[in-house]
Design a protein around this motif. Sequence first.
Motif, PDB file in Angstrom:
ATOM      1  N   ASP A  29       0.865  -1.183   0.000  1.00  0.00           N
ATOM      2  CA  ASP A  29       0.000   0.000   0.000  1.00  0.00           C
ATOM      3  C   ASP A  29       0.902   1.233   0.000  1.00  0.00           C
ATOM      4  N   LEU A  30       1.006   1.897  -1.142  1.00  0.00           N
ATOM      5  CA  LEU A  30       1.911   3.045  -1.244  1.00  0.00           C
ATOM      6  C   LEU A  30       1.356   4.277  -0.543  1.00  0.00           C
ATOM      7  N   GLN A  31       0.047   4.338  -0.341  1.00  0.00           N
ATOM      8  CA  GLN A  31      -0.505   5.440   0.459  1.00  0.00           C
ATOM      9  C   GLN A  31      -0.011   5.335   1.903  1.00  0.00           C
ATOM     10  N   ALA A  32       0.111   4.095   2.395  1.00  0.00           N
ATOM     11  CA  ALA A  32       0.647   3.901   3.743  1.00  0.00           C
ATOM     12  C   ALA A  32       2.128   4.284   3.810  1.00  0.00           C
ATOM     13  N   ARG A  34       3.511   6.677   2.038  1.00  0.00           N
ATOM     14  CA  ARG A  34       3.517   8.145   2.132  1.00  0.00           C
ATOM     15  C   ARG A  34       3.138   8.616   3.524  1.00  0.00           C
ATOM     16  N   ALA A  35       2.167   7.927   4.136  1.00  0.00           N
ATOM     17  CA  ALA A  35       1.749   8.297   5.492  1.00  0.00           C
ATOM     18  C   ALA A  35       2.873   8.079   6.506  1.00  0.00           C
ATOM     19  N   GLY A  79      -2.465   4.161 -11.247  1.00  0.00           N
ATOM     20  CA  GLY A  79      -1.976   4.186  -9.877  1.00  0.00           C
ATOM     21  C   GLY A  79      -1.439   2.870  -9.358  1.00  0.00           C
ATOM     22  N   ARG A  80      -1.510   1.803 -10.155  1.00  0.00           N
ATOM     23  CA  ARG A  80      -0.990   0.499  -9.736  1.00  0.00           C
ATOM     24  C   ARG A  80       0.282   0.205 -10.513  1.00  0.00           C
ATOM     25  N   ALA A  87       5.933   5.490  -4.389  1.00  0.00           N
ATOM     26  CA  ALA A  87       5.102   6.253  -3.449  1.00  0.00           C
ATOM     27  C   ALA A  87       5.314   7.744  -3.668  1.00  0.00           C
ATOM     28  N   GLY A 147       3.386   9.238  -6.422  1.00  0.00           N
ATOM     29  CA  GLY A 147       1.948   9.360  -6.208  1.00  0.00           C
ATOM     30  C   GLY A 147       1.135   8.137  -6.560  1.00  0.00           C
ATOM     31  N   HIS A 148       1.794   7.008  -6.883  1.00  0.00           N
ATOM     32  CA  HIS A 148       1.048   5.787  -7.184  1.00  0.00           C
ATOM     33  C   HIS A 148       0.446   5.202  -5.907  1.00  0.00           C
ATOM     34  N   ASP A 149      -0.513   4.296  -6.073  1.00  0.00           N
ATOM     35  CA  ASP A 149      -1.281   3.781  -4.931  1.00  0.00           C
ATOM     36  C   ASP A 149      -0.848   2.400  -4.454  1.00  0.00           C
TER      37      ASP A 149
END
Length: 383
Positions: free
Chosen positions: A168-171, A173-174, A283-284, A316, A319-321
């Motif tokens: 999970d690339l959003q994680a 970034r977080a 995004g994948r 990440a 900006g990919h997901d």
Amino acid sequence: MTNLKLTLEALPAPDTLQRWWQDLEARSQASFFTSWSWIGVWLEVLPPTVKPRLLKACQGERIVGLALVVDGPPRQRFGLPFCRTAFLHATGRPELDILTVEHNDFLLDRDQAPAVRSAMLGHWLANLQGVTEVTLPGLAGGGWPVGVEQSARRVTREDWVRRSYAVDLQAVRAAGGDFLKLISANSRSQIRRSIKEYGRLGELTLTAAASVAQGLDWLARLAALHQAHWVAQGEPGAFSNTFFTRFHRTLVERHLMDGGVQLLRVAVGEHDLGFLYSFVRAGRVYFYQSGLEYGLIDKHARPGLVAHVLAAQHNAALGHDVYDFMAGESRYKVNLATLDEQMTWMTLRTSAWRFDLEAALRRHRQRKAQTASAPAPAPELAD
């Protein structure tokens, strides 16, 4: 569905098919493997002996579903033809299906996908000739819903579900871009130790191929490292297959510069640590193949883990997901994944006694194998 016209036909002219496909793709939730980027190159490099047909669904004048289906070679049993075969976006020939399609599906208008999928599959099954086994490889998730295979003919269904892993690339970034914060302490410690050892040889860097010429050079260097590793393990390696190599060279030529293909080089100073080859859509990031150098350091050499950590952080930042390792339970996937997914290979068989007999024989062999491997009962103690 009302006013839905279904056809199974010869392929139109390439430019016509491309126009139809890309128009529907813009209204779909296509993966990279069902996009024209993959499909167009596949059609271009397939040998002329393979003749896909077009399964098409139209609502009025609007195309709402497309797929390429192939009648494969007969499946053999006991040295004799056992049944006909058919495949979705594959051929049934191992030397060609080495490409391994995943995230497979019909190309569908996103607003009508479930109903159109069911109608298209039913039409395909109803038009099969003779006793046929239909293979739908690499369907995302748990496969298609039960009942979607309904048609004018009775069919049986068998699903082979495989684990599939991703990050999970959003994680990431977080976590401030630090992927290592998301994995186990043991894996984190191993990777940090490896990075420290590589650091003795020079700076650790990641670079993306910036031109087709550079991409083709890096693909060739990836292939050399890949082959050296697998040949040493007694395996032929994927790039020993000329069709596989031609397909991916063409894919790099067509789609590196439009962002559909990603080639990354991880280096230690001037040394190649490894190359990662992936596809990108919506995004994948679909990690597909690697070539790694295992001999740069004597201890703590984990080039794959280090390269994937840097690649996940790189994507990440872009900006990919999702960074998708795809199907298979390799140790590195289990150690690095933060998402546990599935991929399904679905087989449909038209009703015939031979399939029932084959299934009964398979169950009988499985029971015998289980009995043979069971531990012997403990001896009874005398009173």
